[in-house]
Motif scaffolding. Sequence first.
Motif, PDB file in Angstrom:
ATOM      1  N   GLU A  67     -75.246  13.483 -28.825  1.00  0.00           N
ATOM      2  CA  GLU A  67     -74.856  14.046 -27.534  1.00  0.00           C
ATOM      3  C   GLU A  67     -76.032  14.252 -26.590  1.00  0.00           C
ATOM      4  OE1 GLU A  67     -72.633  17.524 -28.716  1.00  0.00           O
ATOM      5  OE2 GLU A  67     -71.462  16.300 -30.107  1.00  0.00           O
ATOM      6  N   ALA A  84     -74.641  15.557 -34.289  1.00  0.00           N
ATOM      7  CA  ALA A  84     -74.088  15.901 -32.979  1.00  0.00           C
ATOM      8  C   ALA A  84     -75.194  16.072 -31.948  1.00  0.00           C
ATOM      9  CB  ALA A  84     -73.256  17.184 -33.090  1.00  0.00           C
ATOM     10  N   GLY A 127     -67.140  26.938 -26.213  1.00  0.00           N
ATOM     11  CA  GLY A 127     -68.525  26.813 -26.647  1.00  0.00           C
ATOM     12  C   GLY A 127     -69.171  28.169 -26.867  1.00  0.00           C
ATOM     13  N   SER A 159     -74.173  18.848 -37.715  1.00  0.00           N
ATOM     14  CA  SER A 159     -74.770  19.463 -36.526  1.00  0.00           C
ATOM     15  C   SER A 159     -75.928  18.629 -36.002  1.00  0.00           C
ATOM     16  CB  SER A 159     -75.242  20.884 -36.846  1.00  0.00           C
ATOM     17  OG  SER A 159     -74.149  21.710 -37.218  1.00  0.00           O
ATOM     18  N   ILE A 168     -66.596  12.972 -28.525  1.00  0.00           N
ATOM     19  CA  ILE A 168     -65.948  14.073 -29.233  1.00  0.00           C
ATOM     20  C   ILE A 168     -64.760  14.529 -28.407  1.00  0.00           C
ATOM     21  CG2 ILE A 168     -68.109  14.772 -30.318  1.00  0.00           C
ATOM     22  CD1 ILE A 168     -68.031  17.248 -28.434  1.00  0.00           C
ATOM     23  N   PHE A 171     -62.569  23.921 -28.659  1.00  0.00           N
ATOM     24  CA  PHE A 171     -62.931  22.955 -29.694  1.00  0.00           C
ATOM     25  C   PHE A 171     -62.411  23.420 -31.051  1.00  0.00           C
ATOM     26  CE2 PHE A 171     -65.997  22.678 -26.313  1.00  0.00           C
ATOM     27  CZ  PHE A 171     -66.278  21.331 -26.181  1.00  0.00           C
ATOM     28  N   ALA A 228     -61.663  17.684 -27.388  1.00  0.00           N
ATOM     29  CA  ALA A 228     -61.302  19.103 -27.270  1.00  0.00           C
ATOM     30  C   ALA A 228     -59.877  19.205 -26.759  1.00  0.00           C
ATOM     31  CB  ALA A 228     -62.261  19.824 -26.332  1.00  0.00           C
ATOM     32  N   ARG A 258     -64.260  18.196 -32.880  1.00  0.00           N
ATOM     33  CA  ARG A 258     -65.686  18.468 -32.665  1.00  0.00           C
ATOM     34  C   ARG A 258     -66.560  17.742 -33.681  1.00  0.00           C
ATOM     35  NH1 ARG A 258     -69.788  18.198 -31.305  1.00  0.00           N
ATOM     36  NH2 ARG A 258     -71.360  19.652 -30.558  1.00  0.00           N
ATOM     37  N   GLY A 288     -69.825  24.119 -28.891  1.00  0.00           N
ATOM     38  CA  GLY A 288     -69.383  23.204 -27.853  1.00  0.00           C
ATOM     39  C   GLY A 288     -70.216  21.931 -27.811  1.00  0.00           C
ATOM     40  N   HIS A 289     -70.197  21.268 -26.659  1.00  0.00           N
ATOM     41  CA  HIS A 289     -70.912  20.004 -26.469  1.00  0.00           C
ATOM     42  C   HIS A 289     -72.369  20.296 -26.118  1.00  0.00           C
ATOM     43  CE1 HIS A 289     -72.013  16.095 -24.818  1.00  0.00           C
ATOM     44  NE2 HIS A 289     -70.884  15.591 -25.302  1.00  0.00           N
ATOM     45  N   CYS A 332     -59.541  27.495 -32.482  1.00  0.00           N
ATOM     46  CA  CYS A 332     -59.977  26.637 -31.379  1.00  0.00           C
ATOM     47  C   CYS A 332     -60.776  27.520 -30.425  1.00  0.00           C
ATOM     48  CB  CYS A 332     -58.772  26.015 -30.677  1.00  0.00           C
ATOM     49  SG  CYS A 332     -59.154  24.597 -29.618  1.00  0.00           S
ATOM     50  N   ARG A 356     -62.231  21.908 -35.332  1.00  0.00           N
ATOM     51  CA  ARG A 356     -63.184  21.180 -36.181  1.00  0.00           C
ATOM     52  C   ARG A 356     -62.949  19.674 -36.260  1.00  0.00           C
ATOM     53  NH1 ARG A 356     -60.639  25.233 -39.090  1.00  0.00           N
ATOM     54  NH2 ARG A 356     -59.059  24.619 -40.603  1.00  0.00           N
TER      55      ARG A 356
END
Length: 692
Positions: free
Chosen positions: A303, A299, A673, A296, A165, A194, A167, A199, A415-416, A670, A196
Motif C-alpha cells: 500500500e 500490507a 481505521g 501487516s 483491498i 474494514f 471495505a 483487509r 485501515g489503509h 468491522c 478481516r
Amino acid sequence: MGSDGTPLVGSPLYSHRMSETWPKPSSRWRLGMVLPTSPKKLCVVTFCFFFTSLFLVGGSFRARRYVVQKAAEQKAAEEPAYHWQRFPRLSGFYNGVRSLVNYTDWVPEQQAAIDTEFSITKLPPVEPVVVDPYPQYDSPDYLKAHHPVKQCFIDEDEKVPAPDIFAYPGIPANMSAPYWGSYEMLNMAPDRCFERFGRLGPYGYSYNPSEGGLGLANYTEHAGADEIQDMFEKVDYRNVNWGKAQQRCFEKNLERFQPNSTSTGDGAGPKKRVQRTAYVLRTWTGYEYGDIQLLSLRAMINELSLKSGGEYDVHLLVHVKNGSIPIWKSEEVYNKTLQESVPSEFWDMSTLWSEQQMRTYYPGPFPDEENLHNHAEADVYGVYRSAHFALQWFAQHHPEYDFFWNWEMDVRYLGHYYEFHNGVSEWAAAQPRKLLWERSARFWIPGLHGTYSAFSEFVANETRDKNEKPIWGPMEFDTGGRGMLAVPEFNKPPTTFDNDNYEWGVGEEADLLTFNPIFDPTKTNWVFRDDVSGYNVTKPPPRRASLVTIGRLSKRLLQTMHEETSKMRHTMFPEMWPSSVALHHGFKAAYVPHPVYFEHKWPLDTMNQIFNYPTAPHESPFGWGEHNFRGASFYYDAALSGVLWRRWLGSKENGDGGKRFEEKHSGRMCLRGILHHPIKSEGVESSPMWPL
C-alpha cells in the motif's frame, strides 16, 4: 459445626446416621470409646485427639482466610482501582458486518439510548468496495503537474499486480465514536469500515498454504466473505522478494523523484518532484514473525510502496543484540545473521546494526557526570536509552529519502496505510507554525472543543489570557557556556509573532510528526524527564517529549540530531530527543490528532481536566496518571488496543468474541481505521496487558 460443638450436628449426614433406622449405642459403649480402659490406649487416643484438634483448628483458619480473601476480592471488584473504571463500558466496537448502516444514519453509542435496538441481516446489507485513496494518477490535473505513474508488480515478470483491498461502505449500528481526533480532518474516509477478509485476505489471510496463503480463516465467521474472496486474485507469496519488488518499482518511476524535473513536452512546464519516504520498522534478532505480522508487513509494502509508484520504501532496521557478532567485518557473517533473523521475503529490505557499531559511530565521550539523571541506570549506547542513534546512522546512509517514518513492531493500523500516512502528512503541511507548539501540547476533544478551528482559536485565547510566551522560531536558552549548533536559516521566522497572520509554515512539510501531544516533561513526573546528556547540568536545557517512539522525522531534522550527537556530544532519552532538538532549532513539529477510542464512557469535562489540566505534576497522564490511558486504543500500555485488535481478528478475549459469538450476534467486527499500540500478542489465547 453445631451449637454443642459437634461438627456433624445439623448436617444431612448426621441426621441420617442418627435416625431411628439405626440402633442407638449404649452408654457403656460410648463411654468406653472416650475413656479406654488401658493407659496405652489412653495415650494413643490423647495423641490422636491433639493432632485432630490441630487439623480442625488449622482447617478452620484456612477456611476463614479463604472467606476473607474472597470478600476482599469482591470488594475490590465493587470498588475499582481507578476512577475511570466506574464509567459505563462501551460495547459498540463489537457490532459486526450484519448490522451496517449508512454513515448518515449512524448514531454513536455515546449518544444513543441505552436500550437502542438495531436490525441484523443474514448477510452484510451492502456490497464491499475497493479502497483506492491514491491521487488520480491518470487524470489531466495530476499529469499537468507530475510525471506519469507506472504500474508496479510483485513479480519480476510483471504478471502479478499489486493487489487492492476492500471495505464496506457503512458503519456498524451503534458503533462507538472516537473521543480524540478526526477522520475528516486527516482526509480519511469516515464512512467505511474494514473487516478481516477484505483487509487482510489479499495478503494471504483467507486462502490455503498450498495456494501461497496462510489459511487463517478456516475457523472464523464467514457471512459475506465468499463475495470478497471472489473480488481478488490469490497471490502466491511463497517466493516473493519484497526488497527487489520495491527496487523495481522505484527504478520504473525514477523520473518522478529526480530534482529539476523537466517538461514532458506537453507544454505544461517543469514537473513537480515527488518526495520519497523511508518507512523504517525497528526490529531485532530473535523477534518472532507471526502470521499476522507477515500480513501487516505485506500490507505496508504493497500500500505504501508498490501502489504509490515508489513514493515509499519499507525497511527493516534489525538490531543485532549480540554485540560480539562482527557484522561489520564479514559479508558472510552479515548475511548469515540476517537470514537467521528475518523471513526470506524481507531479506533484501533489511539492514543490520549493533550497539557496538554505534559506539564506533558516536564515540563520545558521554560521561555520567554530564547526565542530569540516568533513571534507567543503563548504558547510553543501549537501545533503551538511545534508539535514535541507529535511525540517525541509517539516515546518514540513505540521503535519497526526504522523510523517515520510525515505526515499532507492536503497532498495527487497521485501515489503509497510504490513506493514513498521506492524510496526516497533508494535514501537517497545511498547519501554520503560529501556536503550533501550543496546539500540539493539548488533546483536541471534538465533542468538547468543537472543530479544530474552534480548538485553535481556544488555544490562542488561552495562551494570551494566561500571559504565556508562545514558541516562535528557535528557542534561545542559556547553555551555561557549552554552546550549541548554529540555528538553520530556514527555521528563523520571517516576521514577528504579532505580525504573522497564521501564514508562516502553511504549505511547509512538518519536520516532526507525533501521535501523542508534545509536552514539557519538566512539568510532569515522567520518570525519564531528566535523562539529558552533554548539556550543562546546572542549567539544563528546555525540552519536550512525546511518548511512544513512532512518528515521522525529516532528513534535515535527523541531520541536526546527528550533528548534535557527533559534534556536541548531546543526547536525551529517545522519546524526548527529536522533539527537544526540534524545539531548540525551530523545526516544524506537530502532534497529529488521529482518532483514539476509549473503552469507557468518559464525561467530556472530566476527560479534559485529566488529560489537559492535571492539577499537579504527579497527576499528569504522562507520569503517575498514565493509568488513564489503559482503557484507550493508543498509548504505550493501552489495553483496549490489543483487545480490539484480537477481537477484530476473530479471537476470543476474556470469554467474549470468537466464531460462535459472531455467528450468534451481528457477525465479525468491522472497524474504521484505528492506530493500535501496543499489540503484544495476536493469538486466540491472548489477554489484555492491563485490566479494563
